[in-house]
Design an enzyme around this catalytic site. Sequence first.
Site, PDB file in Angstrom:
ATOM      1  N   GLY A 215      44.754  37.033  38.837  1.00 16.77           N
ATOM      2  CA  GLY A 215      43.830  35.956  38.525  1.00 16.77           C
ATOM      3  C   GLY A 215      42.405  36.425  38.319  1.00 16.77           C
ATOM      4  N   SER A 216      41.831  36.203  37.145  1.00 23.79           N
ATOM      5  CA  SER A 216      40.521  36.775  36.863  1.00 23.79           C
ATOM      6  C   SER A 216      39.942  36.175  35.583  1.00 23.79           C
ATOM      7  CB  SER A 216      40.640  38.289  36.747  1.00 23.79           C
ATOM      8  OG  SER A 216      41.760  38.622  35.956  1.00 23.79           O
ATOM      9  N   ARG A 217      38.981  36.915  34.987  1.00 24.37           N
ATOM     10  CA  ARG A 217      38.256  36.405  33.828  1.00 24.37           C
ATOM     11  C   ARG A 217      37.758  37.583  32.991  1.00 24.37           C
ATOM     12  NH1 ARG A 217      33.669  31.895  34.409  1.00 24.37           N
ATOM     13  NH2 ARG A 217      32.350  32.292  32.610  1.00 24.37           N
TER      14      ARG A 217
ATOM     15  N   VAL B 239      36.116  40.610  34.968  1.00 24.87           N
ATOM     16  CA  VAL B 239      35.538  39.954  36.145  1.00 24.87           C
ATOM     17  C   VAL B 239      36.641  39.644  37.143  1.00 24.87           C
ATOM     18  CG1 VAL B 239      34.155  38.018  36.982  1.00 24.87           C
ATOM     19  CG2 VAL B 239      33.770  38.900  34.668  1.00 24.87           C
TER      20      VAL B 239
ATOM     21  N   MET C 145      41.863  33.756  33.190  1.00 23.94           N
ATOM     22  CA  MET C 145      43.278  34.082  33.352  1.00 23.94           C
ATOM     23  C   MET C 145      43.770  33.567  34.692  1.00 23.94           C
ATOM     24  SD  MET C 145      43.351  38.015  31.975  1.00 23.94           S
ATOM     25  CE  MET C 145      41.850  38.496  32.835  1.00 23.94           C
TER      26      MET C 145
END
Length: 219
Positions: free
Chosen positions: A182-184, A152, A94
């Site tokens: 912002g991440s995953r 994450v 993301m």
Amino acid sequence: MSAYPHPLIAREGWPYVAATLLLALVVAATLGLPWSLPVCLLALFVLQFFRDPPREVPTQAGVVLSPADGRIVKVQAVRDPYTDRDAVLISVFMNVFNVHSNRSPVDGIVERLVYEPGQFLNADLDKASTANERNAMVVRMADGERLTVVQVAGLIARRILCYVKVGEGLQRGQRYGFIRFGSRVDVYLPPNTRPRAAVGDVVHATTSVLAEFVPTRSG
């Protein structure tokens, strides 16, 4: 199944939206309107980051929905470290322009939650899955199958929010968490699933199908 009820702006974002709008008003009142324009742009960015539009939940059975908006960066056979078995890993990255609300990919019961502190590397990197701060949720489905969803943290993300507890029931498409800036999200699927997403695909939480369960043959 109809769209889940939720305001268009995530509740996690209102303090940030209010703070940037207040700052813009203060700058406009003290320095003049032109000086407040950069702050107004910042407020618009914050507003779009925390948007949380309703989503229609697909009715088809036997599928795994995307838990996040973003781009597929990995589809790979791995070992699920949270259930200690072979799995298919699908990772969704993301960026700051994606919706950051996380939804359950399946119906089930929260069997386990594991929070692990870590670094804040770029979430697009493979090692972010094991090196970064993360929160794993193991979900047990009605047939006994389990899958793991891992939030994450990324380079800018500094807060993982998970609102469910062990033993709680989840419906697919249900909002269960949020990651800021912002991440995953990593999804460890059971071996008897067939991916329906490939690296590079753009997916949307709840409305996009990541994989489908493959019926096992008896006899």
